[in-house]
Design an enzyme around this catalytic site. Structure first.
Site, short mmCIF file in Angstrom:
data_model
loop_
_atom_site.label_atom_id
_atom_site.label_comp_id
_atom_site.label_asym_id
_atom_site.label_seq_id
_atom_site.Cartn_x
_atom_site.Cartn_y
_atom_site.Cartn_z
N GLY A 1 0.69 -4.94 0.95
CA GLY A 1 -0.53 -5.03 0.14
C GLY A 1 -0.32 -5.76 -1.18
O GLY A 1 -1.26 -6.30 -1.75
N GLU B 1 -0.60 -9.32 -0.29
CA GLU B 1 -2.03 -9.56 0.00
C GLU B 1 -2.86 -9.62 -1.29
O GLU B 1 -3.79 -10.41 -1.40
CB GLU B 1 -2.54 -8.46 0.94
CG GLU B 1 -1.91 -8.60 2.33
CD GLU B 1 -2.14 -7.37 3.21
OE1 GLU B 1 -1.81 -6.25 2.77
OE2 GLU B 1 -2.65 -7.53 4.33
N GLU C 1 4.78 -5.04 7.42
CA GLU C 1 4.02 -3.96 8.07
C GLU C 1 4.46 -3.64 9.49
O GLU C 1 4.44 -2.48 9.92
CB GLU C 1 2.51 -4.30 8.07
CG GLU C 1 1.84 -4.14 6.72
CD GLU C 1 1.87 -5.38 5.86
OE1 GLU C 1 2.66 -6.30 6.14
OE2 GLU C 1 1.10 -5.44 4.89
N ALA D 1 0.88 -1.17 0.00
CA ALA D 1 0.00 0.00 0.00
C ALA D 1 0.92 1.22 0.00
O ALA D 1 2.08 1.14 0.41
CB ALA D 1 -0.89 -0.02 1.23
N1 CO8 Z 1 4.57 3.16 -0.86
C1 CO8 Z 1 4.97 4.33 -1.42
N2 CO8 Z 1 6.08 4.45 -2.15
C2 CO8 Z 1 6.82 3.34 -2.34
C3 CO8 Z 1 6.48 2.10 -1.79
C4 CO8 Z 1 5.28 2.03 -1.01
N3 CO8 Z 1 4.84 0.88 -0.48
N4 CO8 Z 1 7.40 1.19 -2.12
C5 CO8 Z 1 8.31 1.85 -2.88
N5 CO8 Z 1 7.96 3.15 -3.00
C6 CO8 Z 1 8.68 4.20 -3.74
C7 CO8 Z 1 9.92 4.66 -2.97
O1 CO8 Z 1 9.57 5.59 -1.98
C8 CO8 Z 1 10.73 5.26 -4.10
O2 CO8 Z 1 10.23 6.54 -4.39
P1 CO8 Z 1 11.25 7.75 -4.73
O3 CO8 Z 1 11.96 7.33 -5.98
O4 CO8 Z 1 10.35 8.91 -4.91
O5 CO8 Z 1 12.18 7.85 -3.56
C9 CO8 Z 1 10.42 4.37 -5.28
O6 CO8 Z 1 9.19 3.68 -4.94
C10 CO8 Z 1 11.47 3.33 -5.56
O7 CO8 Z 1 11.71 2.64 -4.34
P2 CO8 Z 1 13.17 2.46 -3.68
O8 CO8 Z 1 14.07 3.56 -4.09
O9 CO8 Z 1 12.99 2.23 -2.22
O10 CO8 Z 1 13.65 1.13 -4.42
P3 CO8 Z 1 14.63 0.02 -3.85
O11 CO8 Z 1 14.93 -0.89 -4.98
O12 CO8 Z 1 15.78 0.62 -3.13
O13 CO8 Z 1 13.76 -0.78 -2.75
C11 CO8 Z 1 11.78 -1.86 -1.89
C12 CO8 Z 1 12.62 -1.48 -3.14
C13 CO8 Z 1 12.57 -2.87 -1.06
C14 CO8 Z 1 10.50 -2.50 -2.39
C15 CO8 Z 1 11.52 -0.60 -1.06
O14 CO8 Z 1 10.98 0.40 -1.92
C16 CO8 Z 1 10.54 -0.82 0.05
O15 CO8 Z 1 10.93 -1.36 1.09
N6 CO8 Z 1 9.29 -0.38 -0.14
C17 CO8 Z 1 8.27 -0.47 0.88
C18 CO8 Z 1 7.80 -1.88 1.02
C19 CO8 Z 1 6.77 -1.98 2.13
O16 CO8 Z 1 7.05 -1.75 3.29
N7 CO8 Z 1 5.56 -2.33 1.73
C20 CO8 Z 1 4.46 -2.50 2.67
C21 CO8 Z 1 3.73 -1.22 2.82
S1 CO8 Z 1 2.53 -1.32 4.09
C22 CO8 Z 1 1.26 -2.16 3.39
O17 CO8 Z 1 1.28 -2.57 2.28
C23 CO8 Z 1 0.09 -2.36 4.28
C24 CO8 Z 1 -1.12 -2.96 3.55
C25 CO8 Z 1 -2.34 -2.82 4.39
C26 CO8 Z 1 -2.69 -1.38 4.53
C27 CO8 Z 1 -3.77 -1.17 5.50
C28 CO8 Z 1 -4.10 0.30 5.57
C29 CO8 Z 1 -4.44 0.78 6.88
#
Ligand code: CO8
Length: 258
Positions: free
Chosen positions: A109, A112, A132, A64
């Site tokens: 997400g 999921e 999460e 998400a």
């Molecule tokens: N949300 C928003 N932006 C994201 C997300 C995300 N989940 N994942 C990646 N991005 C963005 C980064 O911020 C980055 O943006 P920018 O270029 O502007 O800085 C761009 O995508 C590229 O990402 P990275 O530079 O971080 O790329 P890497 O190759 O270094 O890393 C990863 C890739 C490992 C996937 C890393 O981006 C990461 O850890 N992302 C987050 C993963 C995460 O924690 N996902 C779970 C999110 S929580 C969730 O899904 C909860 C679901 C239920 C929600 C319930 C609501 C209440």
């Protein structure tokens, strides 16, 4: 028509690509709403299988959208989770089978979303996880429910409590995906499976999906009675008559979905 969805039609197979490459296809409210709209309009008579993937070669869906969630209060968080859970449940209960072609990160997400699909394939660079708790939340799009059902309580607890992501080979070993294929072959393999589903009697495939989904939590006697009714109903279809006739005559049947 959609800002973040690309739609393709290949015969009886529909292909949905989630496209927000700048954020690795992270799900914001707009994308969730678009998926919901797409599923509302999905024509289960015309299409016999849906394949879902993410744009690019790096990510299926990286979760998400954290930037959208960062400032939510408890009520807004609950509403956002509910919205995602509703859309994913609609996917899970879509009349036709849905295949997730996981082409990279399937985190939070994204994992999921994949778990709400009937069949999961992934490329060899895929990573699955529920990170999460490292963000101060829990899986909110039904991950605690579906991961537990897919991989068992012990493994689900370990993955969710630690937030550890698993690579494709481990995802295969624990039953989170059905097959791992080289990235270049992923969509080809997904379409191949989708085509083989589309070649079967569609009402029978849909009945099988309903049986598997709806009986999962039922006591065995109720589940067996449910299947028995669904089995009986198959005999009122043209496809059952044509399919069995073709078998007995050593021919091939083109199913019509009636
Ligand atoms: N949300 C928003 N932006 C994201 C997300 C995300 N989940 N994942 C990646 N991005 C963005 C980064 O911020 C980055 O943006 P920018 O270029 O502007 O800085 C761009 O995508 C590229 O990402 P990275 O530079 O971080 O790329 P890497 O190759 O270094 O890393 C990863 C890739 C490992 C996937 C890393 O981006 C990461 O850890 N992302 C987050 C993963 C995460 O924690 N996902 C779970 C999110 S929580 C969730 O899904 C909860 C679901 C239920 C929600 C319930 C609501 C209440």
């Amino acid at each position: 028509m959609y800002q973040h969805l690309k739609i393709e039609e290949r015969g009886a197979v529909a292909l949905l690509t989630i496209s927000a490459p700048k954020s690795l296809n992270a799900l914001n409210s707009t994308i969730l709403n678009e998926i919901g709209e797409y599923l509302d309009r999905f024509d289960s008579r015309r299409f016999r299988c849906l394949v879902i993937t993410g744009d690019g070669e790096k990510s299926f869906v990286a979760g998400a959208d954290i930037s959208e969630m960062a400032s939510l209060d408890a009520a807004q968080g609950e509403a956002f989770g509910k919205r995602g859970a509703e859309v994913f449940r609609r996917l899970e209960t879509l009349p036709v089978p849905v295949i997730a072609a996981v082409n990279g990160f399937a985190l939070g997400g994204g994992c999921e979303l994949a778990m709400a699909c009937d069949i999961r394939l992934c490329s060899d660079n895929a990573r699955f996880g529920q990170p999460e708790v490292g963000l101060g939340i829990i899986p909110g799009f039904s991950g605690t429910v579906r991961l537990t059902r897919l991989v068992g309580m012990g493994m689900a607890k370990q993955l969710i409590y630690t937030g550890r992501a698993v690579k494709a080979d481990e995802a295969l070993r624990i039953g989170l995906v059905n097959e791992v294929v080289p990235q270049a072959d992923l969509m080809g393999r997904a379409i191949e499976i989708a085509d083989s589903i589309a070649a079967q009697a569609p009402l029978a495939v849909q009945a099988a999906k309903r049986c598997i989904n709806d009986t999962f939590d039922l006591p065995a006697d109720e589940a067996i009675a449910y299947e028995n009714r669904a089995f009986g109903q198959c005999f009122s279809t043209e496809d059952q008559k044509a399919g069995m006739k073709a078998f007995l005559e050593k021919g091939k049947c083109e199913f019509v979905g009636r």
